[in-house]
Motif scaffolding. Structure first.
Motif, PDB file in Angstrom:
ATOM      1  N   PRO A  37      14.427   8.178  10.090  1.00 38.65           N
ATOM      2  CA  PRO A  37      15.727   7.863  10.685  1.00 38.65           C
ATOM      3  C   PRO A  37      15.928   6.359  10.916  1.00 38.65           C
ATOM      4  N   GLY A  38      17.038   5.843  10.431  1.00 38.68           N
ATOM      5  CA  GLY A  38      17.385   4.434  10.648  1.00 38.68           C
ATOM      6  C   GLY A  38      16.990   3.526   9.506  1.00 38.68           C
ATOM      7  N   THR A  40      17.295   3.469   6.198  1.00 41.24           N
ATOM      8  CA  THR A  40      18.161   3.093   5.068  1.00 41.24           C
ATOM      9  C   THR A  40      19.249   2.094   5.470  1.00 41.24           C
ATOM     10  N   ILE A  86      19.653  -5.026  17.820  1.00 39.40           N
ATOM     11  CA  ILE A  86      19.355  -3.845  17.001  1.00 39.40           C
ATOM     12  C   ILE A  86      17.969  -3.284  17.328  1.00 39.40           C
ATOM     13  N   LYS A  88      16.376  -3.135  20.003  1.00 42.20           N
ATOM     14  CA  LYS A  88      16.350  -2.355  21.256  1.00 42.20           C
ATOM     15  C   LYS A  88      16.787  -0.909  21.056  1.00 42.20           C
ATOM     16  N   GLY A  89      17.336  -0.592  19.894  1.00 40.22           N
ATOM     17  CA  GLY A  89      17.788   0.774  19.638  1.00 40.22           C
ATOM     18  C   GLY A  89      16.708   1.675  19.048  1.00 40.22           C
ATOM     19  N   PHE A  90      15.486   1.130  18.875  1.00 40.06           N
ATOM     20  CA  PHE A  90      14.420   1.917  18.232  1.00 40.06           C
ATOM     21  C   PHE A  90      13.153   1.938  19.084  1.00 40.06           C
ATOM     22  N   THR A  91      12.545   3.119  19.185  1.00 39.85           N
ATOM     23  CA  THR A  91      11.282   3.259  19.922  1.00 39.85           C
ATOM     24  C   THR A  91      10.144   2.709  19.054  1.00 39.85           C
ATOM     25  N   GLU A  94       9.504   5.085  16.170  1.00 38.23           N
ATOM     26  CA  GLU A  94      10.537   4.978  15.126  1.00 38.23           C
ATOM     27  C   GLU A  94      10.344   3.694  14.316  1.00 38.23           C
TER      28      GLU A  94
ATOM     29  N   LYS B 355      19.555   8.212  12.341  1.00 42.86           N
ATOM     30  CA  LYS B 355      19.862   7.122  13.247  1.00 42.86           C
ATOM     31  C   LYS B 355      20.620   6.110  12.398  1.00 42.86           C
ATOM     32  N   ALA B 389      20.925  -0.820  23.543  1.00 46.40           N
ATOM     33  CA  ALA B 389      20.961  -1.549  22.266  1.00 46.40           C
ATOM     34  C   ALA B 389      22.393  -1.998  21.985  1.00 46.40           C
TER      35      ALA B 389
END
Lengths: 106, 422
Positions: A37-38, A40, A86, A88-91, A94, B355, B389
């Motif tokens: 997830p994320g 691409t 950007i 900050k939107g992913f663990t 991830e 996501k 985010a």
């Protein structure tokens, strides 16, 4: 009779599932592994390796390098214009998955 | 008795089952699943290539031979960029193995899974992707029809309209007034009207410095507002006036003959008038029954499959994508996610929860860029901003930061258009 119905239902069911499997085999799986997830979305800005590219290419870069950069963007240790927002939107998990996939892309 | 019946039933059922299986096998072997994509913009062309890359048979239906991209078309208006820099052909998409049908899609029958084309021919599909962008609503603003758009251009679909507005600006005398009507939400490219105002102000400041620019807005707030307004004060003091909804900015009627915009509070006449009217999902989405009463298309946030029509997916500006803005970046990201989901569904697998990312750059001046970004994931059936985010560029940043974002804006355009069309 009850057993008979059950048996026929099973027979039909298994044949149908066989048909579905065969249908599914007509669809080949992705060439370079399934993108997590994320992953691409990155290529919207991060293009292929090109001389003088303003944005760093990511395909084929070492996974650890990408993970470290994302961590530094997240904490603000590495200066950024947009990657801090950007990252900050992913663990961590991830990010590792995305980095690993990117490192394997040609 | 019952035993005999049972045996007969089993044999009969087995025979039907075997026939069905054989039929399915033959169908599978001879005709692999077909995906049809309608619309060759950022969403559709991306999705078609990505589906092909995954080994699927894809047909892309696009009526135009040349696609004129909207991002950066405001720079064309300001004379900073030739329109040719915005134009792309589908040659590389075709070379990648996508079948291109250069015709207008005129209808969709979701029951028979068939797309009708303008010449009476049709295309069958297992999965259909609609990426039709927006249609201008010529029924929404009294007085604003297609004839009025030839006098007061919208220039909200790049191409002839962009060039028309450019010519009008060039012909305007120094000391003239440029008036823009900005629409209410939702609409294509939320920061677009304000980037346009900025770059036109740049043109006026450079070439016609006694001119004024008036924005009549149907909203009380807009994308990157603090950044735009701060920069307007620095770069274009006393040149741009923004009238919000609550101060009487909403245009309720237009008169093309006198180039007048009417609000509840008065009439505003301009030397050049740009009306950005309300919009809706492109026509084919309406025809397919994929749009709801809002005019936009509700979708499943995991697969982008229509909430209204099974086997039809809607991506890009036409879709209701929750927190994601109607942008080329969003359409590109959605095209990839949608292709992955379709490939999974056709393999009989459940799609992975996606996501997505969006980043939108705007230019306030040629070397002054600002951005808004977001990360999104499905929550309660809607694509939702990931908390903590995203957001806009910092309000207090040195000129070097703005210059860097202007470089990144151009780099994004080059990278994404070469990914989609190169």
């Amino acid at each position: 009779m009850g057993r008979g119905r059950l048996a026929s239902a099973l027979t039909l069911g298994s044949m149908m599932s066989m048909a579905v499997t065969m249908m599914a085999e007509a669809v080949p799986a992705a060439a370079q592994g399934v993108a997590p997830p994320g992953a691409t979305a990155c290529s919207g800005c991060h293009g292929p390796v090109a001389p003088g590219a303003a944005v760093a290419p990511l395909h084929g870069r070492p996974s650890e390098e990408i993970v470290a950069a994302m961590q530094d963007f997240r904490t603000g240790q590495r200066p950024a214009t947009v990657m801090d927002r950007i990252a900050k939107g992913f663990t961590d998990e991830e990010t590792r998955a995305i980095a690993s996939w990117l490192s394997q892309q040609p | 008795m019952s035993q005999a019946l049972t045996r007969r039933t089993i044999l009969k059922t087995a025979a039907i089952g075997a026939a069905a299986a054989t039929f399915s096998c033959r169908t599978a072997a001879q005709t692999p699943p077909k995906v049809v994509v309608v619309g060759g913009g950022f969403g559709g062309a991306t999705c078609a290539r990505e589906l092909k890359r995954r080994g699927l048979a894809v047909t892309l239906v696009e009526a135009s031979a040349v696609y004129t991209a909207c991002p950066f078309s405001n720079a064309v208006l300001a004379g900073l960029r030739p329109i040719e820099a915005q134009q792309f052909k589908l040659d590389a998409v075709e070379k990648a193995g996508v079948d291109i049908v250069q015709k207008m899609a005129t209808g969709v029958d979701p029951q028979t899974r068939r797309v009708a084309l303008e010449d009476g021919s049709s295309l069958d599909y297992d999965r259909l992707v609609l990426s039709p962008g927006v249609d201008i609503r010529f029924d929404a603003l009294p007085g604003y029809d297609e004839a009025a758009a030839a006098i007061m251009p919208h220039a909200w679909k790049a191409g002839e309209q962009t060039l028309l507005l450019r010519r009008q600006l060039e012909a305007m005398d120094d000391g003239g007034t440029f008036v823009m009507a900005a629409p209410g939400n939702p609409f294509r490219c939320p920061p677009g009207p304000y980037e346009r105002a900025s770059l036109i102000a740049h043109y006026l400041k450079t070439h016609k410095p006694r001119s004024k620019l008036l924005i009549l807005d149907a909203k009380d707030s807009f994308s990157k507002q603090r950044l735009f307004q701060a920069a307007w004060q620095d770069f274009y003091p006393n040149m741009i006036e923004w009238v919000s909804l609550s101060t009487g900015g909403k245009v309720i009627e237009v008169d093309a003959k006198t180039k007048t915009l009417v609000t509840d509070f008065g009439r505003h006449t301009g030397d050049v008038v740009n009306v950005i009217p309300p919009q809706r999902a492109g026509r084919i989405a309406q025809v397919a029954g994929a749009a709801d009463r809002s005019g936009w298309c509700p979708i499943d946030p995991v697969t982008f499959e229509s909430r209204l029509q099974p086997n039809i997916h809607v991506i890009g500006d036409a879709s209701i994508a929750g927190g994601m803005p109607k942008s080329a970046f969003s359409a590109n990201a959605q095209g990839k996610v949608c292709a992955a989901a379709i490939a999974s569904l056709l393999r009989g697998e459940g799609p992975t929860e996606p996501k997505l990312i969006n980043t939108c750059y705007s230019l306030v001046a040629p070397d002054y860029g600002i951005s808004v970004a977001g990360v999104y994931s499905p929550r309660n059936g809607v694509l939702t901003d990931v908390e903590g985010a995203g957001g806009t560029s910092p309000v207090n940043a040195p000129p070097s930061f703005r210059a860097q974002e202007a470089v990144y804006a151009e780099a994004w355009f080059q990278t994404t258009t070469s990914e989609v069309y190169g």
